[in-house]
Design an enzyme around this catalytic site. Structure first.
Site, PDB file in Angstrom:
ATOM      1  CD  GLU A 100      -2.757   1.395   2.433  1.00 21.55           C
ATOM      2  OE1 GLU A 100      -3.626   2.284   2.406  1.00 21.55           O
ATOM      3  OE2 GLU A 100      -2.553   0.671   3.429  1.00 21.55           O
ATOM      4  CG  ASP A 147       2.788   7.767   4.398  1.00 19.76           C
ATOM      5  OD1 ASP A 147       1.669   7.750   3.838  1.00 19.76           O
ATOM      6  OD2 ASP A 147       3.367   8.836   4.713  1.00 19.76           O
ATOM      7  CG  ASP A 152      -0.304  14.170  -1.207  1.00 26.23           C
ATOM      8  OD1 ASP A 152      -1.294  14.263  -0.468  1.00 26.23           O
ATOM      9  OD2 ASP A 152       0.835  13.880  -0.793  1.00 26.23           O
ATOM     10  CE  LYS A 159      -0.871  25.559  -8.709  1.00 17.75           C
ATOM     11  NZ  LYS A 159      -0.837  26.487  -7.592  1.00 17.75           N
ATOM     12  CG  ASP A 218     -10.104  13.137  -3.257  1.00 14.34           C
ATOM     13  OD1 ASP A 218      -9.035  12.517  -3.109  1.00 14.34           O
ATOM     14  OD2 ASP A 218     -10.160  14.391  -3.302  1.00 14.34           O
ATOM     15  CB  THR A 273      -8.134   5.475   3.750  1.00 14.31           C
ATOM     16  OG1 THR A 273      -8.505   6.610   2.980  1.00 14.31           O
ATOM     17  CG2 THR A 273      -7.810   4.302   2.856  1.00 14.31           C
ATOM     18  CE1 TYR A 330      -5.678  13.961   3.767  1.00  7.91           C
ATOM     19  CE2 TYR A 330      -4.668  12.171   4.998  1.00  7.91           C
ATOM     20  CZ  TYR A 330      -4.717  13.506   4.655  1.00  7.91           C
ATOM     21  OH  TYR A 330      -3.827  14.390   5.206  1.00  7.91           O
ATOM     22  CD  GLU A 331     -12.933   5.424   0.688  1.00  7.67           C
ATOM     23  OE1 GLU A 331     -12.025   4.649   1.015  1.00  7.67           O
ATOM     24  OE2 GLU A 331     -13.884   5.095  -0.036  1.00  7.67           O
TER      25      GLU A 331
HETATM   26  C1  LIG Z   1      -3.571  12.263   1.263  1.00 11.35           C
HETATM   27  S1  LIG Z   1      -2.606  11.195   2.246  1.00 11.35           S
HETATM   28  C2  LIG Z   1      -3.504   9.641   2.132  1.00 11.35           C
HETATM   29  C3  LIG Z   1      -3.155   8.705   3.248  1.00 11.35           C
HETATM   30  C4  LIG Z   1      -3.957   7.386   3.278  1.00 11.35           C
HETATM   31  N1  LIG Z   1      -3.669   6.568   2.113  1.00 11.35           N
HETATM   32  C5  LIG Z   1      -5.420   7.668   3.367  1.00 11.35           C
HETATM   33  O1  LIG Z   1      -6.136   7.448   2.375  1.00 11.35           O
HETATM   34  O2  LIG Z   1      -5.895   8.072   4.435  1.00 11.35           O
HETATM   35  C6  LIG Z   1      -1.210  10.894   1.198  1.00 11.35           C
HETATM   36  C7  LIG Z   1      -0.099  10.137   1.906  1.00 11.35           C
HETATM   37  O3  LIG Z   1       0.943   9.855   0.986  1.00 11.35           O
HETATM   38  C8  LIG Z   1       2.184  10.080   1.626  1.00 11.35           C
HETATM   39  N2  LIG Z   1       3.159  10.380   0.554  1.00 11.35           N
HETATM   40  C9  LIG Z   1       3.037  11.311  -0.416  1.00 11.35           C
HETATM   41  N3  LIG Z   1       4.082  11.281  -1.252  1.00 11.35           N
HETATM   42  C10 LIG Z   1       4.901  10.298  -0.785  1.00 11.35           C
HETATM   43  C11 LIG Z   1       6.145   9.773  -1.216  1.00 11.35           C
HETATM   44  N4  LIG Z   1       6.756  10.234  -2.319  1.00 11.35           N
HETATM   45  N5  LIG Z   1       6.688   8.769  -0.513  1.00 11.35           N
HETATM   46  C12 LIG Z   1       6.080   8.286   0.609  1.00 11.35           C
HETATM   47  N6  LIG Z   1       4.897   8.734   1.053  1.00 11.35           N
HETATM   48  C13 LIG Z   1       4.307   9.718   0.366  1.00 11.35           C
HETATM   49  C14 LIG Z   1       1.952  11.217   2.578  1.00 11.35           C
HETATM   50  O4  LIG Z   1       2.876  11.214   3.640  1.00 11.35           O
HETATM   51  C15 LIG Z   1       0.523  10.927   3.051  1.00 11.35           C
HETATM   52  O5  LIG Z   1       0.475  10.144   4.228  1.00 11.35           O
END
Ligand SMILES: C[S@@+](CC[C@H](N)C(=O)[O-])C[C@H]1O[C@@H](n2cnc3c(N)ncnc32)[C@H](O)[C@@H]1O
Length: 222
Positions: free
Chosen positions: A51, A76, A125, A129, A159, A200, A202-203
């Site tokens: 994941e 993460d 994310d 951009k 989303d 999740t 964020y979901e």
């Molecule tokens: C919007 S959050 C979503 C977290 C989780 N999957 C959820 O749905 O609740 C995006 C996650 O991706 C991680 N993340 C973003 N870019 C990353 C990268 N290049 N390497 C490791 N983690 C990354 C961030 O630290 C963050 O916890």
């Protein structure tokens, strides 16, 4: 009251299934479990599911409970979020769960070719951009291809309509990565499998805001 970040970082050091090594370490050493996750850590021959950007690791933990015959690894960069999944998987004595705190760009330092069988990308994310930082851009797919078996399934749950549209129409277009299923409104679709079973952190926030959830399932081909 919940633990603060520093307390979580401290406790993270005690979890036997959380791996965090520095970039400098990876420059000078081979990560000890690379190519050996099954023989040396999980002690079985079960498929390994990742994941990516797992945050609190809801898919990692919940799918690991549902599928004891698969091994799950959440990745993460944020330790305070990973703490949640580590805590639950240790309290529940789950032998088929691990977490790595690292940047996804470094993933080939942690896994050998063909070591991974399936990948979940959960609410990344959208990087509107910076296309080059999207977790489904060709650059990132090339990292995944180095460690995943041919035809491994990738799930993207997001989303972000923009990320969904970009992934479908720009990255995996032209049959380069065969699409198994896609929908721009998951909960209005008839499709049913694990993707609807887990929500999740964020979901849930996005659902509470009334946003639609999109989903793509495609195959990584070498
Ligand atoms: C919007 S959050 C979503 C977290 C989780 N999957 C959820 O749905 O609740 C995006 C996650 O991706 C991680 N993340 C973003 N870019 C990353 C990268 N290049 N390497 C490791 N983690 C990354 C961030 O630290 C963050 O916890």
């Amino acid at each position: 009251m919940g633990k603060n970040k520093l307390e979580r970082f401290e406790e993270n050091l005690t979890f036997p299934n959380l791996f965090q090594v520095s970039y400098e370490f990876l420059q000078q050493n081979t990560f000890p479990l690379k190519g050996k996750w099954n023989s040396d850590f999980f002690k079985n021959n079960n498929p390994i599911v990742l994941e990516l950007g797992c945050g609190k690791g809801e898919y990692t933990v919940n799918l690991a409970k549902k599928y004891p015959n698969k091994n799950f690894i959440g990745i993460d960069i944020k330790g305070a979020r990973l703490w949640r999944g580590c805590k639950t998987s240790n309290e529940d004595k789950m032998g088929n769960v691990a977490f790595i705190r690292t940047r996804i760009q470094l993933i080939e330092n942690f896994f050998a070719a063909d070591e991974v069988s399936e990948i979940w990308i959960t609410f990344p994310d959208p990087q509107l951009k910076k296309p080059n930082k999207r977790l489904t851009c060709e650059r990132f797919l090339s990292y995944y291809k180095k460690i995943a078996k041919n035809n491994s399934i990738v799930h993207l749950k997001t989303d972000s309509y923009e990320l969904y549209d970009y992934t479908i129409n720009e990255v995996i277009a032209e049959g380069k990565y065969p699409v198994v299923f896609h929908t721009d409104d998951l909960y209005a679709s008839d499709f049913y499998d694990d993707v609807k079973d887990v929500r999740t952190f964020y979901e849930q926030m996005f659902l509470d805001m009334g946003k639609k959830i999109t989903y793509i399932q495609f195959k990584l081909q070498q």
